[in-house]
Design an enzyme around this catalytic site. Structure first.
Site, PDB file in Angstrom:
ATOM      1  N   GLU A 149       0.834  -1.201   0.000  1.00 13.70           N
ATOM      2  CA  GLU A 149       0.000   0.000   0.000  1.00 13.70           C
ATOM      3  C   GLU A 149       0.870   1.251   0.000  1.00 13.70           C
ATOM      4  O   GLU A 149       1.844   1.343   0.739  1.00 13.70           O
ATOM      5  CB  GLU A 149      -0.917  -0.012   1.226  1.00 13.70           C
ATOM      6  CG  GLU A 149      -1.877   1.161   1.258  1.00 13.70           C
ATOM      7  CD  GLU A 149      -3.033   0.928   2.214  1.00 13.70           C
ATOM      8  OE1 GLU A 149      -3.581  -0.197   2.220  1.00 13.70           O
ATOM      9  OE2 GLU A 149      -3.374   1.856   2.958  1.00 13.70           O
ATOM     10  N   TYR A 150       0.502   2.202  -0.885  1.00 20.20           N
ATOM     11  CA  TYR A 150       1.201   3.478  -0.968  1.00 20.20           C
ATOM     12  C   TYR A 150       0.205   4.614  -0.776  1.00 20.20           C
ATOM     13  O   TYR A 150      -0.986   4.434  -1.016  1.00 20.20           O
ATOM     14  CB  TYR A 150       1.867   3.638  -2.336  1.00 20.20           C
ATOM     15  CG  TYR A 150       2.840   2.534  -2.684  1.00 20.20           C
ATOM     16  CD1 TYR A 150       4.148   2.547  -2.180  1.00 20.20           C
ATOM     17  CD2 TYR A 150       2.465   1.488  -3.533  1.00 20.20           C
ATOM     18  CE1 TYR A 150       5.042   1.539  -2.503  1.00 20.20           C
ATOM     19  CE2 TYR A 150       3.369   0.476  -3.858  1.00 20.20           C
ATOM     20  CZ  TYR A 150       4.646   0.504  -3.345  1.00 20.20           C
ATOM     21  OH  TYR A 150       5.534  -0.490  -3.671  1.00 20.20           O
ATOM     22  N   THR A 179      -3.823   4.852  -1.586  1.00 19.82           N
ATOM     23  CA  THR A 179      -4.868   5.386  -0.716  1.00 19.82           C
ATOM     24  C   THR A 179      -5.466   6.652  -1.324  1.00 19.82           C
ATOM     25  O   THR A 179      -4.867   7.292  -2.203  1.00 19.82           O
ATOM     26  CB  THR A 179      -4.331   5.700   0.692  1.00 19.82           C
ATOM     27  OG1 THR A 179      -3.386   6.765   0.590  1.00 19.82           O
ATOM     28  CG2 THR A 179      -3.678   4.477   1.299  1.00 19.82           C
ATOM     29  N   TYR A 182     -22.171   5.614   4.388  1.00 16.07           N
ATOM     30  CA  TYR A 182     -21.429   4.419   4.793  1.00 16.07           C
ATOM     31  C   TYR A 182     -20.704   3.792   3.601  1.00 16.07           C
ATOM     32  O   TYR A 182     -21.149   3.923   2.457  1.00 16.07           O
ATOM     33  CB  TYR A 182     -22.383   3.384   5.388  1.00 16.07           C
ATOM     34  CG  TYR A 182     -23.095   3.871   6.634  1.00 16.07           C
ATOM     35  CD1 TYR A 182     -22.365   4.121   7.804  1.00 16.07           C
ATOM     36  CD2 TYR A 182     -24.465   4.077   6.618  1.00 16.07           C
ATOM     37  CE1 TYR A 182     -23.019   4.572   8.946  1.00 16.07           C
ATOM     38  CE2 TYR A 182     -25.118   4.517   7.759  1.00 16.07           C
ATOM     39  CZ  TYR A 182     -24.389   4.771   8.930  1.00 16.07           C
ATOM     40  OH  TYR A 182     -25.028   5.211  10.041  1.00 16.07           O
TER      41      TYR A 182
END
Lengths: 605, 605
Positions: free
Chosen positions: A21-22, A52, A130
């Site tokens: 993940e970056y 992200t 949500y």
């Protein structure tokens, strides 16, 4: 490709899968550094990466841009995060469209943290409240195009510590159409596995991917743990606290602790994949993978579907033929062909070749600032100085040349001595491959494609040659019926052996497949490459002041020297190409150019 | 391809070119025999063939049909004759259209003989009077599509003995747009060469091709010479007259005389090509070519652009991929794919494969009458009898099998013993090729394609296997990861190794070319082939009376046995495929079927 499919493929190999993940960096230099890192970390073998969501205007655009570059240039299967925070429906639509156009097929749908200024989370006007609403919306709008993941909270979320209630929410998110779950970071494995069992008991059948946070420094470790309120096993603190001032020591011990935790996770029949929160850094993650013996190795090499890195851009996945010229300039090739409607698939077609993009797109012109490049390559004053630069590159002492974005590849070792000899004498080589007469497709150096296959290459050499040797070289080439060539100077005077078609110079034979021929030599694309190659040289010259010896030397080479490429069509023969240069000596090899020309004359360049 | 271009290509090789002329036979059996002969004479290496114009209704249709079959099925570049005699414009239009649709690109425009009932030549109403009018008309209507030739008369035409006036007419014909000249037969070389000089002096620059009439029998030789009023060198008569009753002797001496004349012709710098009036016979022409050492040989092999004979039908010239299944059933493949709009070129595409034509087109069903086939293959009563038939074919004692139109190819010799062993045990092989791991493209047995290339093959075996051994065979195949297979029975239950795509089983690597992969194994076309293969077997069964043992035996094999094909994807390995059958014994191998079944039951078949 969907994350779900990647997980299935990985499971079939029996080897755990990994993903990275970056997040979008804050500065332009940070972005460039991260790109370089993502590019290099491709070789650690992630099944996919996450980017992200950068909440707020330009940072969200950067997320989309990073997804696009990762998919198209680095060939990394990407999962784009998307949050409800501060996102009216139009912005969600724009983000999904950007992901779609980038070739991205995976979204991680999150509610997201409340914006900094707000204490409590609130939906944007016309936006989603949500994550499950976002999941439903993406499914409605894009059907099965996107695989959709959601977040899991084994130790509670920051505004809700009721783990059981969060599992109920998770069930709703999965029921809304998501197929995989990536969890928040944690260090308490028993609690996590217990949570997985609870999820399963509630009927949540989606794949669960544990999120792993490597330990870089003691401070960061403590800050993040406190912030996310996760439990730290007491023995971890006992081991880390005493060395907390020594970052290297913390990383060493930390990677062993995290690796041990990963081993426990992978021992569970529920867990086949580890997701690493890299924090945009490579080393801590790499140490853990090393510890886990999950790095590509001779026994389990990184699978290369093709000899070059496949782009995963929209409409590009089936591309399987490229000209050899951009072999060391991948980003440039992607940029210059970005507008194509179709990509060569099976064979190179005439219709395709002429439409190479202009020289001003991203990644095409010379990398680095003038200062960086002068620092890297110095201030050459003679052909010998140039020769020394090329030799340093060949010997792994330089990370790039104007015509090669990255350092010399292991493949070159077969012909290293021959290349060194040529460059030592001033024949400056800018691209090459050795002949390969059928090695197994699993060969660690030359192999690519499915198992149980055989791959081949024709020897290829591309180099800069001074005008005084061109005629003699072409005469020698023409004497050998196995050799074909293209030779051109900056003004575009092309010489070639007559009757040249696209020449497949790399190909593979596999079970139950047509022949794959991923690399060709061909005239129209060579002419497009020639413009770029001379432009890169001109750019190099212009790193130096207008009246400087280096500027004059480099400009003269670009203006006068030819680019010559030679293919030996008999792929059984190893060194015929190099013998062509026997006895040729470059004149004024050591003569230094002086900086005496009037400033005005150079200024008009 | 234009005759003019063929002549140029031939000239570049330094070897004289040859061409053959045929005329439409009068009976259906004659047509079939001629087709077989044209097919075989392809291997003598004609640059092109001529088909004369059959004046009058059905005979002119036959010309068009022969042109179509020669172009599309036999891959012979054809020059269609067209005459003015009895040809109103509409019939000329129809003939040109037929030639165009057949892929034919060459016309020989002639005035033609007067119809039998008329003494003097007259143009048809609305037709053309002179060949030059026809030449002009074709040029106007088709531009440069057709290369147009005209006739030359070195010793005068039958209604005009003024050779100089005829040269003036020839000049007009050439000026009207024809580019090559084929002469009437002659035996007086000096006169001919003198005539050529006169033509050149008059400014006729078109290529001149001498027409050569071989000597078959003394009577035919004298009759034709008298009829055409040509001069016979006195020594020819002296040599032939004494042996005139001995046809073999006449042919022997005649071929030496004609060969000597050809040698003289070819010694002239004006003559590079010989056109043979074959009179639809092979032997006399072949003897002359043998005498001239112009037959393909190990030093000068017949050039095969692809491993299978290329069709020259309209839109078909660029076709370069075919399934292996029709390897020995060329005419059938051409017929079943005749309606395709495009032909696979470079690779096999999915879109193409399903559209195989029905089983009732020309050339698809079993060749020969019931009587001929019973004579050829006898009346097998047991598997052993079938085995004997297949062995006779393999040993060159049978010219065809239901699944092979022509006799066994030299290529098979690499695996002859293995094939004999399998067939001896009752495993009936219907197609195969040995593995070839890169031999020169000029290899006399396996070579094809341009010089300076290398060709490869994966081992392939296709055979009929009894149902009791299928499971064990597939189990053995699945154990070897290099083997892939398709296995099917008459009802179409297909078994295969999973994930099968088109599998290239023959390919070539050449200088300055993409990889050529002319032969593939693939499922959709295999299913189309399977229908044909079982139909051919059913047809064979039906050669025998309804209640006969042979009918019952063959019908049972077709109804129960499987067709299995196997590819060894590791082309370095020679005999893994054959080892699969080790120890398998076919039950009731020698048991003879009896003819006791009620006639009615068999009659419903």
């Amino acid at each position: 490709m969907h994350v779900g499919q990647k997980l299935q493929e990985q499971a079939a190999t029996g080897r755990p899968g990994i993903s990275f993940e970056y997040f979008p960096p804050k500065t332009a230099q940070g972005v460039q550094n991260l790109y370089d890192r993502m590019d290099r970390m491709h070789d650690l073998g992630p099944a996919f990466i996450d980017v992200t969501w950068g909440a707020g205007g330009s940072r969200s655009e950067l997320t989309c841009e990073m997804v696009r570059i990762a998919q198209t240039v680095f060939g990394l299967e990407t999962c784009m995060h998307l949050t409800c925070t501060d996102m009216p429906r139009e912005r969600v639509d724009a983000a999904l469209e950007a992901a779609y156009n980038a070739g991205c097929t995976n979204i991680l749908a999150l509610r997201g943290d409340p914006p900094r200024e707000q204490e409590k989370w609130e939906a944007a006007e016309g936006g989603f409240r949500y994550a499950k609403d976002l999941v439903k919306y993406i499914r409605e709008k894009y059907g099965n195009h996107f695989d959709i993941g959601v977040g899991g909270y084994p130790e509670g979320a920051d505004d809700n510590s009721d783990v059981d209630q969060l599992i109920d929410h998770l069930k709703e998110k999965v029921d809304a159409g998501s197929t995989f779950i990536v969890t928040q970071m944690f260090y308490d494995v028993d609690n996590f596995l217990n949570w997985v069992d609870k999820c399963r008991a509630k009927g949540i059948n989606a794949a669960i991917i544990p999120g792993i946070m490597p330990i870089s420094t003691y401070d960061a470790f403590m800050r993040r743990s406190n912030w996310t309120k996760i439990r730290i096993p007491p023995d971890w603190l006992e081991k880390l606290e005493p060395v907390k001032a020594d970052d290297a020591k913390v990383r060493e011990i930390g990677s062993k602790l995290v690796a041990e935790m990963c081993r426990k996770l992978l021992a569970s029949p529920q867990i086949h994949h580890l997701h690493f929160y890299t924090m945009n850094l490579a080393q801590a993650t790499r140490l853990i993978l090393e510890e886990l013996k999950l790095l590509p190795s001779e026994e389990a090499p990184l699978h290369k579907p093709l000899p070059w890195r496949r782009s995963l851009g929209l409409r590009r996945r089936s591309e399987d033929v490229r000209p050899i010229f951009w072999r060391n300039r991948n980003a440039s090739y992607i940029a210059r062909t970005a507008d194509w409607d179709e990509y060569p698939n099976g064979r190179w077609t005439d219709a395709r070749s002429p439409a190479f993009g202009e020289l001003n797109a991203y990644g095409v012109r010379l990398k680095g600032t003038n200062e960086q490049n002068i620092k890297l390559w110095g201030a050459p004053k003679s052909i010998k100085d140039l020769s020394d630069i090329f030799l340093r590159y060949l010997n792994g002492k330089l990370e790039r040349l104007p015509w090669s974005d990255s350092s010399v590849t292991p493949e070159t070792s077969d012909i290293h001595n021959e290349l060194v000899d040529l460059n030592k004498r001033g024949f400056l080589t800018i691209n090459s491959q050795p002949a390969v007469n059928g090695v197994k497709s699993t060969d660690p150096v030359h192999g690519w494609g499915p198992r149980n296959g055989f791959v081949y290459q024709k020897a290829y050499l591309e180099l800069l040659v001074p005008p005084e040797h061109v005629d003699e070289l072409l005469r020698r080439i023409e004497k050998n019926p196995d050799l074909t060539y293209y030779c051109v100077n900056k003004t575009g005077e092309l010489k070639a052996r007559s009757d040249e078609g696209p020449n497949a110079v790399t190909w593979g034979i596999f079970a139950s497949k047509e022949i794959i021929q991923p690399t060709i030599v061909e005239s129209v694309s060579f002419m497009a490459w020639k413009d770029e190659a001379y432009q890169l040289g001109d750019d190099w010259a212009k790193c130096h002041p207008a009246d400087s010896p280096s500027r004059k030397l480099l400009q003269r080479v670009m203006d006068e020297w030819y680019i010559l490429n030679i293919v030996n069509n008999d792929f059984h023969k190893k060194d015929d190409i190099f013998r062509l240069f026997d006895g040729l000596v470059i004149k004024d090899f050591e003569t230094e150019v002086t900086g005496t020309a009037p400033v005005v004359a150079n200024g008009t360049n």
